[in-house]
Design an enzyme around this catalytic site. Structure first.
Site, PDB file in Angstrom:
ATOM      1  N   THR A   1       0.819  -1.218   0.000  1.00  0.00           N
ATOM      2  CA  THR A   1       0.000   0.000   0.000  1.00  0.00           C
ATOM      3  C   THR A   1       0.851   1.265   0.000  1.00  0.00           C
ATOM      4  O   THR A   1       0.468   2.281  -0.581  1.00  0.00           O
ATOM      5  CB  THR A   1      -0.892   0.003   1.275  1.00  0.00           C
ATOM      6  OG1 THR A   1      -1.746  -1.126   1.201  1.00  0.00           O
ATOM      7  CG2 THR A   1      -1.713   1.255   1.395  1.00  0.00           C
TER       8      THR A   1
ATOM      9  N   ASP B   1       1.672  -6.661  -4.399  1.00  0.00           N
ATOM     10  CA  ASP B   1       0.886  -6.770  -3.178  1.00  0.00           C
ATOM     11  C   ASP B   1       1.538  -7.915  -2.395  1.00  0.00           C
ATOM     12  O   ASP B   1       1.872  -8.957  -2.969  1.00  0.00           O
ATOM     13  CB  ASP B   1      -0.565  -7.127  -3.527  1.00  0.00           C
ATOM     14  CG  ASP B   1      -1.470  -7.070  -2.312  1.00  0.00           C
ATOM     15  OD1 ASP B   1      -2.371  -6.228  -2.292  1.00  0.00           O
ATOM     16  OD2 ASP B   1      -1.277  -7.886  -1.386  1.00  0.00           O
ATOM     17  N   SER B   2       1.718  -7.752  -1.099  1.00  0.00           N
ATOM     18  CA  SER B   2       2.507  -8.746  -0.357  1.00  0.00           C
ATOM     19  C   SER B   2       1.855 -10.122  -0.318  1.00  0.00           C
ATOM     20  O   SER B   2       2.520 -11.115  -0.040  1.00  0.00           O
ATOM     21  CB  SER B   2       2.820  -8.256   1.053  1.00  0.00           C
ATOM     22  OG  SER B   2       1.666  -8.208   1.841  1.00  0.00           O
TER      23      SER B   2
ATOM     24  N   GLN C   1      -3.924 -20.832  18.956  1.00  0.00           N
ATOM     25  CA  GLN C   1      -4.697 -19.764  18.317  1.00  0.00           C
ATOM     26  C   GLN C   1      -4.637 -18.479  19.140  1.00  0.00           C
ATOM     27  O   GLN C   1      -5.081 -17.428  18.685  1.00  0.00           O
ATOM     28  CB  GLN C   1      -6.152 -20.219  18.156  1.00  0.00           C
ATOM     29  CG  GLN C   1      -6.271 -21.405  17.227  1.00  0.00           C
ATOM     30  CD  GLN C   1      -7.684 -21.934  17.088  1.00  0.00           C
ATOM     31  OE1 GLN C   1      -8.656 -21.258  17.418  1.00  0.00           O
ATOM     32  NE2 GLN C   1      -7.808 -23.145  16.588  1.00  0.00           N
TER      33      GLN C   1
ATOM     34  N   THR D   1       1.895  -4.691   4.169  1.00  0.00           N
ATOM     35  CA  THR D   1       1.758  -5.098   5.570  1.00  0.00           C
ATOM     36  C   THR D   1       1.166  -6.502   5.731  1.00  0.00           C
ATOM     37  O   THR D   1       1.412  -7.162   6.732  1.00  0.00           O
ATOM     38  CB  THR D   1       0.868  -4.105   6.348  1.00  0.00           C
ATOM     39  OG1 THR D   1      -0.429  -4.080   5.741  1.00  0.00           O
ATOM     40  CG2 THR D   1       1.462  -2.720   6.369  1.00  0.00           C
ATOM     41  N   ASP D   2       0.379  -6.955   4.725  1.00  0.00           N
ATOM     42  CA  ASP D   2      -0.359  -8.216   4.921  1.00  0.00           C
ATOM     43  C   ASP D   2       0.549  -9.410   5.192  1.00  0.00           C
ATOM     44  O   ASP D   2       0.294 -10.200   6.088  1.00  0.00           O
ATOM     45  CB  ASP D   2      -1.243  -8.505   3.695  1.00  0.00           C
ATOM     46  CG  ASP D   2      -2.417  -7.544   3.613  1.00  0.00           C
ATOM     47  OD1 ASP D   2      -2.765  -6.945   4.644  1.00  0.00           O
ATOM     48  OD2 ASP D   2      -2.986  -7.395   2.516  1.00  0.00           O
TER      49      ASP D   2
HETATM   50  N1  ASP Z   1      -2.490  -5.538   0.477  1.00  0.00           N
HETATM   51  C1  ASP Z   1      -1.402  -4.705   0.900  1.00  0.00           C
HETATM   52  C2  ASP Z   1      -0.148  -5.533   0.914  1.00  0.00           C
HETATM   53  O1  ASP Z   1       0.088  -6.251   1.839  1.00  0.00           O
HETATM   54  C3  ASP Z   1      -1.702  -4.137   2.239  1.00  0.00           C
HETATM   55  C4  ASP Z   1      -0.648  -3.190   2.805  1.00  0.00           C
HETATM   56  O2  ASP Z   1       0.412  -2.958   2.286  1.00  0.00           O
HETATM   57  O3  ASP Z   1      -0.968  -2.622   3.854  1.00  0.00           O
HETATM   58  O4  ASP Z   1       0.595  -5.489  -0.027  1.00  0.00           O
END
Ligand code: ASP
Length: 340
Positions: free
Chosen positions: A12, A55-56, A266, A87-88
């Site tokens: 992102t 995208d991760s 979990q 971030t994902d």
């Molecule tokens: N979908 C994005 C990613 O992980 C989300 C992010 O970067 O916050 O690439």
């Protein structure tokens, strides 16, 4: 001035809106930085590299290798590295690198953002500024810098998809806190020895997430696949059913088939103790092993890493239960301890 290499992998952070309001697509990093954060060049002598722009969710084993090689290639030239990543799946990549970059002598700081840098109200600027500053500090670790903390990567989980405080390290204190000052907590690793990269992973692993009522019959066919290791995400301290819907026969047969069965929990905070309840004990006796206080991302990445290096099941199990990059707490007797 310290020399920091900024490696862009997507996410992102650098995305730009495709249509007003919503869908985001990858943008070009160096242009983005010169447009939105040219001041960053005042903190350090920064070079940038776009390694990939994904995208991760699409980043996995081959990308980990490419990134580790990129960092290793620049190890003599730079004082530190910042990796901008979605971030994902950030914790998976960063955790993988913590195992691959053996005896890491310099900081490798991952960061990203919840909102793109192109937006006025974004966390991207702060995160990048702090990540670059921290890459100038003597913290020879793979870390995740987000919001006001630097965490050890292989102890970190993503815990919010909407808050700027998106990450947490439930079982290990942050390595640094960012406020008026940047305060190092002194609990970072101190590596000595020969730096080298270890690449090989084996992805013949599978995760079984437990829920009340899971039918053990559904799992039987897995015994005849080439899967080398299972992670069972149990309840609480690692408990699994041992009554009517008992998983114990499956675990016993899997162990007899030469497969490794790791129990995680979990519950993010705490650890797995298979000796506390009857369900845990019976699965332990059937051949399962505990992940102790490792995060789920750390357990799965470490398992793939060890399976890539070792063929003997006993050797994988022994190594899995030994910390290799500060990812788990060394336990003495039955009590957990903070430590490497
Ligand atoms: N979908 C994005 C990613 O992980 C989300 C992010 O970067 O916050 O690439």
């Amino acid at each position: 001035m310290k020399r920091i290499h900024l490696i862009y992998t997507g996410g992102t952070f650098g995305m730009v809106p495709m249509r007003p309001g919503r869908t985001l697509a990858p943008g070009d990093l160096s242009q983005i930085i010169s447009k939105y954060l040219p001041e960053i060049h005042g903190i350090a002598d920064i070079t940038t590299e776009v390694l990939f722009n994904l995208d991760s969710c699409d980043i996995h084993l081959p990308h980990w290798t490419k990134l580790a090689d990129c960092i290793a290639a620049g190890m003599d030239e730079y004082d530190g590295f910042v990796v901008v990543h979605g971030t994902d799946a950030m914790v998976y990549t960063a955790t993988a690198l913590s195992f691959m970059l053996n005896n890491l002598p310099k900081p490798v700081i991952f960061t990203g953002s919840q909102r793109p840098i192109s937006l006025l109200r974004s966390d991207a600027r702060n995160n990048l500024i702090n990540a670059v500053e921290l890459a100038c500090y003597p913290v020879p670790e793979v870390g995740i810098l987000f919001s006001n903390f630097l965490f050890r990567a292989n102890r970190t989980i993503k815990m919010s998809s909407i808050l700027f405080d998106a990450f947490a390290s439930p079982n290990y204190d942050p390595l640094a806190e960012i406020g008026l000052e940047i305060v190092l907590k002194g609990n970072h690793r101190r590596n000595e020895g020969f730096f080298h990269v270890e690449h090989t992973f084996d992805d013949r692993v599978l995760v079984i997430k437990l829920f009340p009522g899971l039918k053990p019959d559904y799992l039987e066919f897995l015994l005849d696949t080439d899967i080398r290791a299972f992670i069972i995400e149990g309840f609480g301290l690692g408990n699994v059913p041992s009554g009517e819907k008992s998983l114990v026969p499956f675990v016993r047969r899997a162990a007899e088939h030469g497969k490794i069965i790791v129990i995680t929990s979990q519950v993010p905070h705490g650890y797995v103790d298979l000796e506390r309840y009857a369900g845990g004990l019976s699965i332990l006796e059937a051949g399962a092993i505990s992940a102790y206080d490792q995060t789920f991302p750390s357990a799965i990445v470490k398992l793939m890493f060890l399976l890539g290096h070792l063929t003997d099941k006993g050797a994988v199990i022994r190594s899995f239960q030994t910390p290799i990059a500060g990812e788990m707490t060394v336990r003495k007797q039955s009590e957990p301890e903070q430590g490497q």
